[in-house]
Design a protein around this motif. Structure first.
Motif, PDB file in Angstrom:
ATOM      1  N   THR A 178     -33.978  32.442  41.205  1.00  0.00           N
ATOM      2  CA  THR A 178     -34.456  31.066  41.023  1.00  0.00           C
ATOM      3  C   THR A 178     -34.094  30.533  39.641  1.00  0.00           C
ATOM      4  OG1 THR A 178     -36.313  31.482  42.484  1.00  0.00           O
ATOM      5  CG2 THR A 178     -36.532  29.598  40.983  1.00  0.00           C
ATOM      6  N   VAL A 179     -33.517  29.342  39.621  1.00  0.00           N
ATOM      7  CA  VAL A 179     -33.164  28.698  38.352  1.00  0.00           C
ATOM      8  C   VAL A 179     -34.331  27.810  37.932  1.00  0.00           C
ATOM      9  CG1 VAL A 179     -31.581  27.053  37.247  1.00  0.00           C
ATOM     10  CG2 VAL A 179     -30.690  28.785  38.823  1.00  0.00           C
ATOM     11  N   ALA A 180     -34.806  28.006  36.703  1.00  0.00           N
ATOM     12  CA  ALA A 180     -35.957  27.232  36.224  1.00  0.00           C
ATOM     13  C   ALA A 180     -35.529  25.813  35.854  1.00  0.00           C
ATOM     14  CB  ALA A 180     -36.565  27.931  35.006  1.00  0.00           C
ATOM     15  N   ASP A 181     -36.491  24.908  35.879  1.00  0.00           N
ATOM     16  CA  ASP A 181     -36.245  23.525  35.488  1.00  0.00           C
ATOM     17  C   ASP A 181     -36.393  23.441  33.959  1.00  0.00           C
ATOM     18  OD1 ASP A 181     -36.202  20.827  35.026  1.00  0.00           O
ATOM     19  OD2 ASP A 181     -37.455  20.314  36.745  1.00  0.00           O
ATOM     20  N   THR A 182     -35.298  23.767  33.291  1.00  0.00           N
ATOM     21  CA  THR A 182     -35.315  23.866  31.829  1.00  0.00           C
ATOM     22  C   THR A 182     -35.742  22.550  31.176  1.00  0.00           C
ATOM     23  OG1 THR A 182     -33.607  25.543  31.922  1.00  0.00           O
ATOM     24  CG2 THR A 182     -33.850  24.432  29.844  1.00  0.00           C
ATOM     25  N   ALA A 183     -35.184  21.436  31.653  1.00  0.00           N
ATOM     26  CA  ALA A 183     -35.492  20.143  31.025  1.00  0.00           C
ATOM     27  C   ALA A 183     -36.993  19.853  31.104  1.00  0.00           C
ATOM     28  CB  ALA A 183     -34.695  19.042  31.706  1.00  0.00           C
ATOM     29  N   ARG A 184     -37.572  20.137  32.260  1.00  0.00           N
ATOM     30  CA  ARG A 184     -38.997  19.865  32.436  1.00  0.00           C
ATOM     31  C   ARG A 184     -39.856  20.753  31.527  1.00  0.00           C
ATOM     32  NH1 ARG A 184     -41.981  19.643  38.345  1.00  0.00           N
ATOM     33  NH2 ARG A 184     -44.082  19.212  37.561  1.00  0.00           N
ATOM     34  N   LEU A 185     -39.475  22.005  31.423  1.00  0.00           N
ATOM     35  CA  LEU A 185     -40.236  22.947  30.599  1.00  0.00           C
ATOM     36  C   LEU A 185     -40.127  22.586  29.118  1.00  0.00           C
ATOM     37  CD1 LEU A 185     -39.238  26.112  32.622  1.00  0.00           C
ATOM     38  CD2 LEU A 185     -41.585  25.320  32.291  1.00  0.00           C
TER      39      LEU A 185
END
Ligand code: PLP
Length: 416
Positions: A178-185
């Motif tokens: 799973t690729v995390a939502d980096t921008a959101r984090l």
């Protein structure tokens, strides 16, 4: 243009090296460590055989070693999307995480808190956790969603507050892909003034990291996951590398980034690392532009190919009701890394090690265990048994996927 899979595979000697029974390897253990192209091997042997020297020497080998270190930093900068004085090297990602976290923690006070991610490999949990423990700082965990396929982003507002000093997360899970939502984090962390640490060890194998665009404070990667030697790489924002006090030997240089590198570095690994970055930059086959833009095109090409591989794997899983997939049932938002188990008709899980060993006898590398993603396996209820993992790489073929499913069917027919 078609993806040049045959040309890619010719670069990797290990893919053509049969075992004692004459069986060629079929390797799904990439997330644990990848194979190495010949050019990387040549660079390492070339350095050790001709130019081996300590750092700072004035004879030919010493001068070349100094140049090599600068070139390696520039290669890392082109890869991670930062400046060359913002990267430093170490034994592996884990030791760099322990190194950096202790230095960062010196700026924390009792009453502060940090937020870590439940999707992570535990090197990026234990390192920050221990540092927090030593400073009397609370550790909060960002949980997984109900089926464990992703983070539960809705929990962020309750976890982050004015005393949060750090949000640390993996850009992609080394187990479910799973690729995390980096921008959101990162946006959530910034909204409360917290720093951000990104574990890009798995993500960087399948997508080009971008420290500047992600606006993280620290980022960790590991070269042996994508064709390089065992070498850890860390990006740190320049201001932090100057302001923080690293754990270093007093007489060693105070220059940035040198002050963050503990002891003598592996220059042969740095030589291999430069060759690895050049290998990736040349994958796009169109030599135009600077190395960063060539890397961008190479990664885009690899990504398209790997999505096709992911589709084939997921199709195969869907056709087999005895497979329990953990993670996203889509080629989007993931890397080509898959976590699963084999379920008996009575609902019990077959011991993953038993299956991995059976595949291993056929020189097919399938992973089994918890892969240090402790929270993920606990959440999935398989902390005791563990799970199976197949991790595909940019050199994985569709024939290898077909071979995997043919063997899986044979195992099921003979054992289930
Ligand atoms: C996501 C992730 N983070 C961190 C690590 C640890 O990296 P290293 O082996 O370089 O210490 C791994 C290794 O498997 C990993 O997959």
């Amino acid at each position: 243009m078609d993806y040049p899979i045959d040309a890619v595979r010719r670069r990797f000697p290990a893919l053509h090296h049969a075992d004692g029974k004459g069986q060629l390897p079929v390797l799904f253990d990439g997330p644990g460590g990848s194979q190495v192209p010949q050019s990387v091997l040549d660079a390492m042997v070339g350095y050790l055989g001709r130019y081996n020297s300590n750092f700072g020497g004035f004879a030919d080998a010493g001068v070349r070693t100094g140049r090599l270190v600068s070139d390696a930093r520039q290669a890392a900068a082109d890869w991670l999307g930062c400046a060359a004085d913002e990267v430093f090297f170490g034994l592996n990602a884990t030791s760099l995480m322990f190194n950096v976290s202790r230095a960062v923690a010196q700026t924390w006070r009792a009453g502060d808190n940090i937020v870590l991610s439940s999707l992570d490999h535990f090197s990026h949990v234990s390192s920050w956790q221990r540092a927090a423990e030593e400073r009397g700082v609370a550790v909060r965990m960002l949980p997984l969603n109900a089926d464990g396929s992703d983070l539960d982003y809705s929990a962020l507002p309750d976890l982050l507050d004015g005393n949060t000093r750090l949000l640390a997360f993996a850009a992609a899970s080394n187990v479910s892909g799973t690729v995390a939502d980096t921008a959101r984090l990162v946006a959530a962390a910034r909204s409360v003034g917290a720093w951000v640490s990104v574990d890009a060890v798995h993500a960087a194998v399948h997508g080009l990291p971008d420290a500047a665009a992600w606006d993280c404070d620290f980022l960790f990667a590991s070269a042996y996951k994508l064709g390089g030697p065992h070498l850890g790489i860390c990006f740190g924002k320049r201001a932090h590398l100057h302001a923080l006090r690293p754990y270093k030997v007093a007489p060693a240089s105070e220059a940035v980034p040198n002050r963050w590198e503990q002891g003598t570095q592996s220059f042969e690994a740095q030589a291999g690392f430069i060759a690895m970055i050049d290998y990736w930059a040349a994958l796009a086959e169109d030599g135009a532009g600077d190395r960063r833009s060539r890397l961008r095109r190479s990664y885009a090409q690899v990504r398209r190919y790997e999505q096709g591989i992911s589709r084939a794997v997921l199709d195969g899983f869907r056709q087999r009701p005895f497979v329990r997939l953990y993670g996203l049932d889509s080629e989007h938002g993931r890397t080509p890394t898959f976590a699963f188990n084999i379920v008996r008709p009575n609902g019990g899980i077959v011991c993953p090690q038993q299956i991995a060993a059976w595949f291993g006898e056929r020189n097919v590398a399938v992973g089994s265990g918890n892969f240090y993603a402790w929270d993920v396996v606990s959440h999935l209820g398989v902390a005791e048994t563990g799970l199976l993992r197949i991790g595909c790489m940019h050199y994985t073929t569709h024939d290898e996927i077909a071979c995997f499913f043919a063997l899986l069917d044979e195992w099921v027919q003979t054992h289930l």
